[in-house]
Design a protein around this motif. Structure first.
Motif, PDB file in Angstrom:
ATOM      1  N   GLY A 125       0.884  -1.055   0.167  1.00 43.62           N
ATOM      2  CA  GLY A 125       0.031  -0.122  -0.097  1.00 43.62           C
ATOM      3  C   GLY A 125       0.807   1.302   0.064  1.00 43.62           C
ATOM      4  O   GLY A 125       1.855   1.263   0.355  1.00 43.62           O
ATOM      5  N   ASN A 126       0.303   2.391  -0.472  1.00 42.41           N
ATOM      6  CA  ASN A 126       0.970   3.640  -0.617  1.00 42.41           C
ATOM      7  C   ASN A 126       0.763   4.371   0.688  1.00 42.41           C
ATOM      8  O   ASN A 126      -0.318   4.735   1.175  1.00 42.41           O
ATOM      9  N   ILE A 127       2.160   4.483   1.252  1.00 36.46           N
ATOM     10  CA  ILE A 127       2.044   5.120   2.870  1.00 36.46           C
ATOM     11  C   ILE A 127       1.347   6.261   3.007  1.00 36.46           C
ATOM     12  O   ILE A 127       0.615   6.861   3.895  1.00 36.46           O
ATOM     13  N   ASP A 128       1.893   7.340   1.842  1.00 38.33           N
ATOM     14  CA  ASP A 128       1.126   8.413   2.002  1.00 38.33           C
ATOM     15  C   ASP A 128      -0.515   8.514   1.819  1.00 38.33           C
ATOM     16  O   ASP A 128      -1.133   9.167   2.656  1.00 38.33           O
ATOM     17  N   ASP A 278      -3.750   5.617 -14.698  1.00 40.44           N
ATOM     18  CA  ASP A 278      -2.854   4.413 -14.333  1.00 40.44           C
ATOM     19  C   ASP A 278      -3.842   3.793 -13.431  1.00 40.44           C
ATOM     20  O   ASP A 278      -4.581   4.097 -12.774  1.00 40.44           O
ATOM     21  N   LEU A 279      -3.647   2.284 -13.677  1.00 39.81           N
ATOM     22  CA  LEU A 279      -4.303   1.507 -12.740  1.00 39.81           C
ATOM     23  C   LEU A 279      -3.235   0.737 -11.536  1.00 39.81           C
ATOM     24  O   LEU A 279      -2.137   0.440 -12.092  1.00 39.81           O
ATOM     25  N   VAL A 280      -3.812   0.705 -10.521  1.00 37.16           N
ATOM     26  CA  VAL A 280      -2.652   0.052  -9.689  1.00 37.16           C
ATOM     27  C   VAL A 280      -3.555  -1.064  -8.646  1.00 37.16           C
ATOM     28  O   VAL A 280      -4.625  -1.023  -8.422  1.00 37.16           O
ATOM     29  N   ASP A 281      -2.464  -2.043  -8.445  1.00 36.46           N
ATOM     30  CA  ASP A 281      -3.122  -3.388  -7.497  1.00 36.46           C
ATOM     31  C   ASP A 281      -4.423  -3.753  -7.966  1.00 36.46           C
ATOM     32  O   ASP A 281      -5.015  -4.485  -7.126  1.00 36.46           O
ATOM     33  N   MET A 282      -4.638  -4.012  -9.426  1.00 36.63           N
ATOM     34  CA  MET A 282      -5.622  -4.603  -9.795  1.00 36.63           C
ATOM     35  C   MET A 282      -5.763  -6.111  -9.610  1.00 36.63           C
ATOM     36  O   MET A 282      -7.019  -6.618  -9.571  1.00 36.63           O
ATOM     37  N   THR A 429     -12.807  -4.709  -4.504  1.00 35.47           N
ATOM     38  CA  THR A 429     -11.652  -4.943  -5.258  1.00 35.47           C
ATOM     39  C   THR A 429     -10.783  -4.002  -4.779  1.00 35.47           C
ATOM     40  O   THR A 429     -11.086  -2.608  -4.895  1.00 35.47           O
ATOM     41  N   MET A 430      -9.520  -4.354  -4.401  1.00 37.55           N
ATOM     42  CA  MET A 430      -8.590  -3.480  -3.679  1.00 37.55           C
ATOM     43  C   MET A 430      -7.975  -2.513  -4.911  1.00 37.55           C
ATOM     44  O   MET A 430      -7.692  -1.294  -4.695  1.00 37.55           O
ATOM     45  N   GLY A 431      -7.756  -2.736  -6.156  1.00 33.90           N
ATOM     46  CA  GLY A 431      -7.183  -2.179  -7.146  1.00 33.90           C
ATOM     47  C   GLY A 431      -8.225  -1.062  -7.922  1.00 33.90           C
ATOM     48  O   GLY A 431      -9.250  -1.051  -7.633  1.00 33.90           O
ATOM     49  N   GLY A 432      -7.453  -0.390  -8.547  1.00 39.45           N
ATOM     50  CA  GLY A 432      -8.285   0.695  -9.311  1.00 39.45           C
ATOM     51  C   GLY A 432      -7.490   1.929  -9.867  1.00 39.45           C
ATOM     52  O   GLY A 432      -6.389   1.823  -9.936  1.00 39.45           O
ATOM     53  N   LEU A 433      -8.144   3.129 -10.114  1.00 37.98           N
ATOM     54  CA  LEU A 433      -7.285   4.226 -10.417  1.00 37.98           C
ATOM     55  C   LEU A 433      -6.354   4.739  -9.472  1.00 37.98           C
ATOM     56  O   LEU A 433      -6.477   4.705  -8.151  1.00 37.98           O
ATOM     57  N   ALA A 455     -12.606   8.892  -5.949  1.00 40.84           N
ATOM     58  CA  ALA A 455     -12.337   8.183  -4.493  1.00 40.84           C
ATOM     59  C   ALA A 455     -13.150   6.976  -4.173  1.00 40.84           C
ATOM     60  O   ALA A 455     -14.201   6.735  -5.134  1.00 40.84           O
ATOM     61  N   GLY A 456     -12.764   6.480  -3.317  1.00 42.18           N
ATOM     62  CA  GLY A 456     -13.701   5.037  -2.902  1.00 42.18           C
ATOM     63  C   GLY A 456     -13.076   3.787  -3.677  1.00 42.18           C
ATOM     64  O   GLY A 456     -11.948   3.840  -4.060  1.00 42.18           O
ATOM     65  N   GLU A 457     -13.915   2.877  -3.886  1.00 40.33           N
ATOM     66  CA  GLU A 457     -13.537   1.563  -4.160  1.00 40.33           C
ATOM     67  C   GLU A 457     -13.087   1.562  -5.740  1.00 40.33           C
ATOM     68  O   GLU A 457     -12.329   0.795  -6.106  1.00 40.33           O
ATOM     69  N   VAL A 458     -13.314   2.623  -6.480  1.00 44.74           N
ATOM     70  CA  VAL A 458     -12.890   2.865  -7.786  1.00 44.74           C
ATOM     71  C   VAL A 458     -11.285   2.983  -7.986  1.00 44.74           C
ATOM     72  O   VAL A 458     -10.681   2.712  -8.848  1.00 44.74           O
ATOM     73  N   THR A 459     -10.736   3.520  -6.687  1.00 44.65           N
ATOM     74  CA  THR A 459      -9.439   3.824  -6.680  1.00 44.65           C
ATOM     75  C   THR A 459      -8.481   2.522  -6.157  1.00 44.65           C
ATOM     76  O   THR A 459      -9.329   1.522  -5.476  1.00 44.65           O
ATOM     77  N   GLY A 460      -7.417   2.611  -6.317  1.00 43.99           N
ATOM     78  CA  GLY A 460      -6.470   1.519  -5.780  1.00 43.99           C
ATOM     79  C   GLY A 460      -5.202   2.269  -5.072  1.00 43.99           C
ATOM     80  O   GLY A 460      -5.137   3.551  -5.102  1.00 43.99           O
ATOM     81  N   GLY A 461      -4.404   1.589  -4.296  1.00 42.30           N
ATOM     82  CA  GLY A 461      -3.086   1.991  -3.928  1.00 42.30           C
ATOM     83  C   GLY A 461      -3.213   1.849  -2.478  1.00 42.30           C
ATOM     84  O   GLY A 461      -1.918   2.254  -1.792  1.00 42.30           O
ATOM     85  N   ILE A 462      -4.297   1.795  -1.490  1.00 41.35           N
ATOM     86  CA  ILE A 462      -4.371   2.133  -0.196  1.00 41.35           C
ATOM     87  C   ILE A 462      -4.143   0.659   0.508  1.00 41.35           C
ATOM     88  O   ILE A 462      -3.896   0.650   1.456  1.00 41.35           O
ATOM     89  N   HIS A 463      -5.301  -0.263  -0.093  1.00 44.01           N
ATOM     90  CA  HIS A 463      -5.349  -1.263   0.967  1.00 44.01           C
ATOM     91  C   HIS A 463      -4.566  -2.412   0.515  1.00 44.01           C
ATOM     92  O   HIS A 463      -4.467  -3.598   1.341  1.00 44.01           O
ATOM     93  N   GLY A 464      -3.636  -2.169  -0.494  1.00 43.56           N
ATOM     94  CA  GLY A 464      -2.590  -3.184  -0.787  1.00 43.56           C
ATOM     95  C   GLY A 464      -3.316  -4.671  -1.247  1.00 43.56           C
ATOM     96  O   GLY A 464      -4.150  -4.605  -2.042  1.00 43.56           O
TER      97      GLY A 464
END
Ligand code: ADP
Length: 491
Positions: A125-128, A278-282, A429-433, A455-464
């Motif tokens: 996950g992205n710490i920031d 860009d998509l992340v953690d899909m 789904t942890m991954g997303g924008l 914002a929300g589940e459509v995004t990725g990067g927080i939950h790893g």
């Protein structure tokens, strides 16, 4: 017909409505489009758990040796990055201060919440972003209260939450957030359109400037906007996308259930990709261990519950991560397990007797005045179940068991006993924008796509790799609030 607005919000779930309230508060005119006939998305279906550091609410929870061991274990992990090293140092300092204070109430802080979130997601996950989440939950909680949300006063641990910091609304339902936020958004002048689906984003010289919409009459119209907030949720109900992106599980095809609402089809990910996001953690897709099979249940709380298989035996530490719980359940006979509770949990969550009777009479919940009777109704070997519950009682006394459980409530010795059966289902789904801490969507080079927020589940990067239970709603509402405010400032 075509329209012009400051901020277009796509999706009226938790993230979208939070963005709508925040954008209107910041002076923007707002249109929200929602493709379904009702608002709420997955947020509406959720139990509405909201993890937050909250010194007042948590004061009654006591810190014990097994919780201390949990903290010390994460502090001893070899850092994977400078940001992780810094986070460990910050938590160590707070923990030292906590120990020196002699307090016996629960240790917590935004940084400790962040470290647990990072660890549960296997350090990808992205710490920031994680810190932006955990440092804003308390403020956002207060903002939600100011905007009409009311809370159950007890802080608990929802399944997979790993720590006693899950607040829930009065009705223990995400519907409470949807009701409060939609009322507030409309009061502030936002226009919310149901049965109205965003099809694609409009882009001019790289900037996102609106969207093409199919309205409730089935006509294609254009909404021109200074900025767009994508808040369409995840893709757990889209079997094709699940299969395309899954890297974690043997099979996520149609034989695996989902507990998502049917509109969770990943539209925002496809629309975002088309404008260069860009998509992340899909590949990381969460199974909710507890998808009802018998149909009933007492609560999702771990404190006073154990899980047993069809053989009547425990097989997992119930306060573990959701992926471990799901994999554990998939390994059991028929992928089925039972949650066992007794009267203690019923008193704790105050389920009306009529609801209990209804569930028992309709075979949704198994009941027994003795463990033998419960076992018979469940169809599991009574001797095994008796031994399991006896052993569990000893583990409660010792605050220790062979599975490594750390969250202890009461012994299971307060009849009547209840059980409900469950199987895992695709949940989140942890991954997303890819976004930054301002909820701006980024392209593959890490540059901001102007006018585009998410914002929300459509995004990725927080939950790893694995989302902590009770972190999804704060993710949606915290980042929705940030996205709305920033989108309102977009020229
Ligand atoms: P989050 O928790 O991230 O807010 P939710 O699942 O609660 O996610 O809400 C997402 C909402 O977005 C749902 O109500 C869903 O129906 C809606 N939605 C999804 N795709 C579209 C689309 N293409 N146009 C409009 N609304 C959409």
């Amino acid at each position: 017909q075509d329209s012009d607005v400051d901020v277009l919000v796509i999706g009226a779930g938790g993230a979208g409505l939070s963005a709508a309230v925040s954008a209107t508060e910041n002076g923007a005119s707002v249109i929200v489009v929602e493709k379904m006939s009702m608002m709420g998305g997955n947020t509406l279906r959720s139990g509405g758990a909201f993890n937050s550091y909250d010194p007042e609410g948590q004061a009654s929870t006591k810190m014990d040796d097994s919780l201390k061991a949990t903290v010390e274990k994460l502090l001893a992990v070899e850092p994977v990055s400078d940001a992780h090293k810094q986070l460990i140092e910050d938590v160590q300092k707070q923990y030292d201060e906590y120990l020196a204070s002699g307090s016996d109430s629960l240790f917590d802080s935004p940084e400790w919440h962040a470290l647990q979130t990072l660890d549960a997601g296997d350090y990808i996950g992205n710490i920031d972003l994680i810190l932006t989440l955990t440092r804003n939950t308390l403020d956002t909680k207060k903002w939600l209260t100011a905007n009409g949300t009311t809370w159950d006063p007890t802080i608990r641990t929802v399944i997979g939450a790993l720590w006693n910091r899950s607040a829930q609304t009065t009705n223990v339902s995400g519907a409470d957030f949807i009701a409060a936020l939609s009322t507030q958004a409309e009061k502030n002048g936002a226009q919310i359109y149901l049965d109205t689906k965003a099809e694609s984003l409009l882009q001019e010289n790289g900037k996102v400037v609106g969207a093409t919409i199919t309205n409730a009459e089935g006509k294609t119209v254009t909404v021109n906007a200074k900025s767009v907030v994508m808040a369409t949720g995840g893709f757990a109900a889209n079997v094709e996308m699940r299969v395309k992106y899954n890297t974690e599980w043997d099979d996520l095809g149609e034989t695996i259930a989902t507990n998502n609402h049917p509109g969770a089809t990943g539209d925002g990910i496809v629309m975002g990709e088309a404008v260069g996001a860009d998509l992340v953690d899909m590949g990381w897709i969460q199974l909710m261990p507890l998808f009802p099979v018998s149909g009933g249940g007492i609560s999702g709380y771990v404190n006073n519950a154990i899980y047993v298989n069809k053989e009547g035996q425990r097989y997992v530490n119930e306060d573990n991560r959701r992926d471990v719980l799901a994999q554990g359940a998939l390994n059991q006979t028929d992928k089925i397990f039972f949650v066992i509770n007794d009267q203690t949990e019923i008193d704790s969550v105050q389920i009306p007797q009529a609801n209990l009777d209804y569930m028992v009479e309709n075979g949704m919940l198994f009941k027994g005045d003795t463990i033998e009777e419960l076992a018979e109704n469940m169809g599991v070997p009574a001797d095994n179940l008796k031994k399991t519950i006896e052993d569990y009682g000893k583990a409660v006394d010792a605050q220790q068991d062979e599975f490594g459980r750390a969250t202890w409530g009461a012994r299971l010795d307060n009849p009547p006993y209840y059980a409900a059966s469950y199987t895992p289902a695709v949940h989140h789904t942890m991954g997303g924008l890819r976004i930054n801490t301002e909820a701006q969507v980024l392209n593959a080079s890490g540059e901001v796509i102007p006018g585009f927020y998410a914002a929300g589940e459509v995004t990725g990067g927080i939950h790893g790799t694995n989302r902590v239970g009770g972190n999804a709603v704060p993710d949606a509402l915290v980042f929705g609030k940030i996205a709305g405010a920033n989108a309102a400032a977009q020229k």
